[in-house]
Design an enzyme around this catalytic site. Structure first.
Site, PDB file in Angstrom:
ATOM      1  N   CYS A 153       0.792  -1.347  -0.103  1.00  0.00           N
ATOM      2  CA  CYS A 153       0.091  -0.044   0.090  1.00  0.00           C
ATOM      3  C   CYS A 153       0.799   1.381  -0.178  1.00  0.00           C
ATOM      4  CB  CYS A 153      -0.898   0.017   1.493  1.00  0.00           C
ATOM      5  SG  CYS A 153      -2.177  -1.397   1.085  1.00  0.00           S
ATOM      6  N   HIS A 194      -3.325   7.609   2.142  1.00  0.00           N
ATOM      7  CA  HIS A 194      -3.599   6.141   1.635  1.00  0.00           C
ATOM      8  C   HIS A 194      -5.032   5.959   2.111  1.00  0.00           C
ATOM      9  CE1 HIS A 194      -3.850   2.010   0.713  1.00  0.00           C
ATOM     10  NE2 HIS A 194      -3.674   1.788   1.961  1.00  0.00           N
ATOM     11  N   ASN A 224      -9.984   0.030  -0.723  1.00  0.00           N
ATOM     12  CA  ASN A 224      -8.508   0.195  -0.463  1.00  0.00           C
ATOM     13  C   ASN A 224      -7.660  -0.564  -1.771  1.00  0.00           C
ATOM     14  OD1 ASN A 224      -5.847  -0.238   0.047  1.00  0.00           O
ATOM     15  ND2 ASN A 224      -5.994  -1.108   1.916  1.00  0.00           N
TER      16      ASN A 224
HETATM   17  O1  UT7 Z   1      -3.935  -0.775   3.645  1.00  0.00           O
HETATM   18  C1  UT7 Z   1      -3.049  -1.559   4.279  1.00  0.00           C
HETATM   19  C2  UT7 Z   1      -3.308  -1.463   5.668  1.00  0.00           C
HETATM   20  N1  UT7 Z   1      -4.445  -2.127   6.103  1.00  0.00           N
HETATM   21  C3  UT7 Z   1      -5.207  -1.520   6.846  1.00  0.00           C
HETATM   22  O2  UT7 Z   1      -4.963  -0.291   7.375  1.00  0.00           O
HETATM   23  C4  UT7 Z   1      -6.463  -2.025   7.294  1.00  0.00           C
HETATM   24  C5  UT7 Z   1      -6.609  -1.957   8.751  1.00  0.00           C
HETATM   25  N2  UT7 Z   1      -7.608  -2.717   9.514  1.00  0.00           N
HETATM   26  C6  UT7 Z   1      -8.864  -2.361   9.325  1.00  0.00           C
HETATM   27  O3  UT7 Z   1      -9.183  -1.505   8.802  1.00  0.00           O
HETATM   28  C7  UT7 Z   1      -9.826  -2.874  10.382  1.00  0.00           C
HETATM   29  O4  UT7 Z   1      -9.266  -3.600  11.531  1.00  0.00           O
HETATM   30  C8  UT7 Z   1     -10.794  -3.950   9.838  1.00  0.00           C
HETATM   31  C9  UT7 Z   1     -12.011  -3.050   8.845  1.00  0.00           C
HETATM   32  C10 UT7 Z   1     -10.375  -4.925   8.910  1.00  0.00           C
HETATM   33  C11 UT7 Z   1     -11.670  -4.632  10.879  1.00  0.00           C
HETATM   34  O5  UT7 Z   1     -12.418  -3.594  11.672  1.00  0.00           O
HETATM   35  P1  UT7 Z   1     -12.239  -3.764  13.267  1.00  0.00           P
HETATM   36  O6  UT7 Z   1     -13.245  -2.643  13.686  1.00  0.00           O
HETATM   37  O7  UT7 Z   1     -10.750  -3.895  13.459  1.00  0.00           O
HETATM   38  O8  UT7 Z   1     -13.026  -5.191  13.599  1.00  0.00           O
HETATM   39  P2  UT7 Z   1     -12.446  -6.651  14.244  1.00  0.00           P
HETATM   40  O9  UT7 Z   1     -11.485  -7.341  13.108  1.00  0.00           O
HETATM   41  O10 UT7 Z   1     -12.028  -6.248  15.808  1.00  0.00           O
HETATM   42  O11 UT7 Z   1     -13.804  -7.307  14.092  1.00  0.00           O
HETATM   43  C12 UT7 Z   1     -14.890  -7.250  14.922  1.00  0.00           C
HETATM   44  C13 UT7 Z   1     -15.969  -8.115  14.569  1.00  0.00           C
HETATM   45  C14 UT7 Z   1     -15.450  -9.518  14.762  1.00  0.00           C
HETATM   46  O12 UT7 Z   1     -16.518 -10.238  15.281  1.00  0.00           O
HETATM   47  P3  UT7 Z   1     -16.480 -10.739  16.877  1.00  0.00           P
HETATM   48  O13 UT7 Z   1     -15.265 -11.604  17.060  1.00  0.00           O
HETATM   49  O14 UT7 Z   1     -16.442  -9.249  17.285  1.00  0.00           O
HETATM   50  O15 UT7 Z   1     -17.605 -11.599  17.095  1.00  0.00           O
HETATM   51  C15 UT7 Z   1     -15.359  -9.825  13.314  1.00  0.00           C
HETATM   52  O16 UT7 Z   1     -15.416 -11.285  13.057  1.00  0.00           O
HETATM   53  O17 UT7 Z   1     -16.410  -8.089  13.492  1.00  0.00           O
HETATM   54  C16 UT7 Z   1     -16.497  -9.316  12.668  1.00  0.00           C
HETATM   55  N3  UT7 Z   1     -16.370  -8.983  11.242  1.00  0.00           N
HETATM   56  C17 UT7 Z   1     -17.193  -8.729  10.305  1.00  0.00           C
HETATM   57  N4  UT7 Z   1     -18.509  -8.757  10.444  1.00  0.00           N
HETATM   58  C18 UT7 Z   1     -19.377  -8.408   9.413  1.00  0.00           C
HETATM   59  C19 UT7 Z   1     -15.066  -9.071  10.408  1.00  0.00           C
HETATM   60  N5  UT7 Z   1     -15.192  -9.011   9.150  1.00  0.00           N
HETATM   61  C20 UT7 Z   1     -16.719  -8.567   9.138  1.00  0.00           C
HETATM   62  C21 UT7 Z   1     -17.608  -8.520   8.066  1.00  0.00           C
HETATM   63  N6  UT7 Z   1     -19.018  -8.103   8.217  1.00  0.00           N
HETATM   64  N7  UT7 Z   1     -17.002  -8.264   6.831  1.00  0.00           N
END
Ligand code: UT7
Length: 322
Positions: A113, A249, A279
């Protein structure tokens, strides 16, 4: 003193759009979750046979046109990509052929990225040292090809696209400073765990997909981008208020908002395209730049801060007078 200056911008997005509602039919997710957690509503996806070089070529042609430069004047081609058309030659060489450029250096830069920030930094150094006068710098990706469409934690995040700039030698600034960093100790938090020399079988089976510990990457991205904002301002002896536009980004609106807050910058001065593009990795910064230049928000003379964070980890920033 010779500076390098952006004289033209261009971008291109594949026609096919994948909305959050489309994704609701593919994996256990919801439009509401994706919008709230990421800010993304839709992304563009390359159709079968549409390659990274196709997107790069279209973006490059737009950038050349806006700079008023012909392909034959270009004496350096750099393409930032993680999703090259072929194992070799580089996408930059393939692009050179499409544009009818013969002879000058052409190579790809792979910093995921942060790729465009790395690529423009390299081009800036070529121009400052007199090794090039007119560089074509492209960020182009077809991340959809390494996306696991059954993994909701990643497939809702990414999209395809390309952005490009023409960078020319100039007595006027121009790029004021560039800042690159990497820490390979975090490789497994965001990676495709296979390649040519490692688990090639996965590649052959078409199962070499991106994997990410989203939460960990998120925290690192916010912390690191905050630090690089400080580093860039200190290096230029500038105040936060000296920056006219943040062109970040586009990974997640919450990361973008945190960086804007660090700069005390109202969101009206931040270019946001993540809602429309998702992204697009190395394409995201030049795509966002081109959008804001073409819609008239970014004007000649404005001071811009470009920044990115991505797999590696890699991160970097560019401060420039547009
Ligand atoms: O470009 C390179 C760099 N990349 C980034 O900067 C990405 C960085 N990360 C992020 O943007 C975020 O961490 C994400 C958008 C990927 C995830 O958001 P989050 O607020 O960190 O969510 P999380 O991973 O802590 O997941 C929260 C919950 C989980 O469920 P439980 O364990 O709380 O029951 C996940 O299983 O959300 C669930 N979950 C989803 N639910 C619905 C994860 N993906 C999804 C989804 N739809 N697509």
């Amino acid at each position: 003193m010779t500076y390098s200056r952006i004289t033209g911008t261009g971008s291109f997005l594949p026609e096919k759009i994948l909305t959050n509602h489309d994704l609701e039919k593919m994996v256990e997710t919801s439009d509401q979750w994706i919008k709230e957690r990421t800010g993304i509503s839709k992304r563009h996806i390359a159709v079968e046979g549409e390659t990274t070089c196709d997107l790069a070529e279209a973006a490059a042609r737009h950038a050349l046109e806006s700079a008023g430069v012909t392909a034959s004047e270009i004496d350096l081609v750099i393409v930032a990509t993680t999703t090259a058309d072929k194992i070799f030659p580089s996408t930059a060489c393939l692009l050179q052929k499409r544009l009818g450029i013969h002879g000058p250096a052409a190579f790809d830069v792979q910093a995921v990225c942060s790729g465009f920030i790395y690529a423009i930094t390299v081009a800036d150094k070529f121009i400052r040292t007199g090794s090039a006068k007119k560089a074509l710098v492209v960020g182009a990706e077809t991340l959809s090809r390494i996306t696991n469409w059954e993994d909701r934690t990643t497939c809702v995040l990414f999209g395809d696209g390309a952005g490009a700039v023409v960078l020319e030698a100039s007595e006027e600034p121009g790029i004021l400073s560039t800042h690159l960093h990497a820490d390979g100790n975090y490789d497994e938090l965001l990676h495709v765990p296979a390649g040519i020399s490692l688990d090639f079988e996965l590649v052959k089976q078409g199962r070499a997909y991106m994997e990410m510990q989203g939460n960990e990457v998120f925290k690192m991205a916010v912390r690191t981008l905050g630090r690089i904002v400080d580093e860039t301002l200190v290096a230029n002896n500038m105040q936060k208020s000296d920056i006219d536009w943040l062109v970040p980004h586009q990974a997640n609106i919450r990361i973008i908002t945190a960086t804007a807050k660090k700069l005390n910058m109202p969101m009206e001065r931040v270019v946001v395209t993540v809602n429309e593009h998702g992204n697009t990795s190395a394409a995201s910064v030049p795509l966002a730049l081109d959008v804001a230049v073409r819609d008239g928000r970014i004007k000649r003379g404005d001071t811009l801060l470009l920044e990115a964070f991505g797999g590696g980890f890699t991160w970097g920033s560019v401060l420039l007078k547009f």
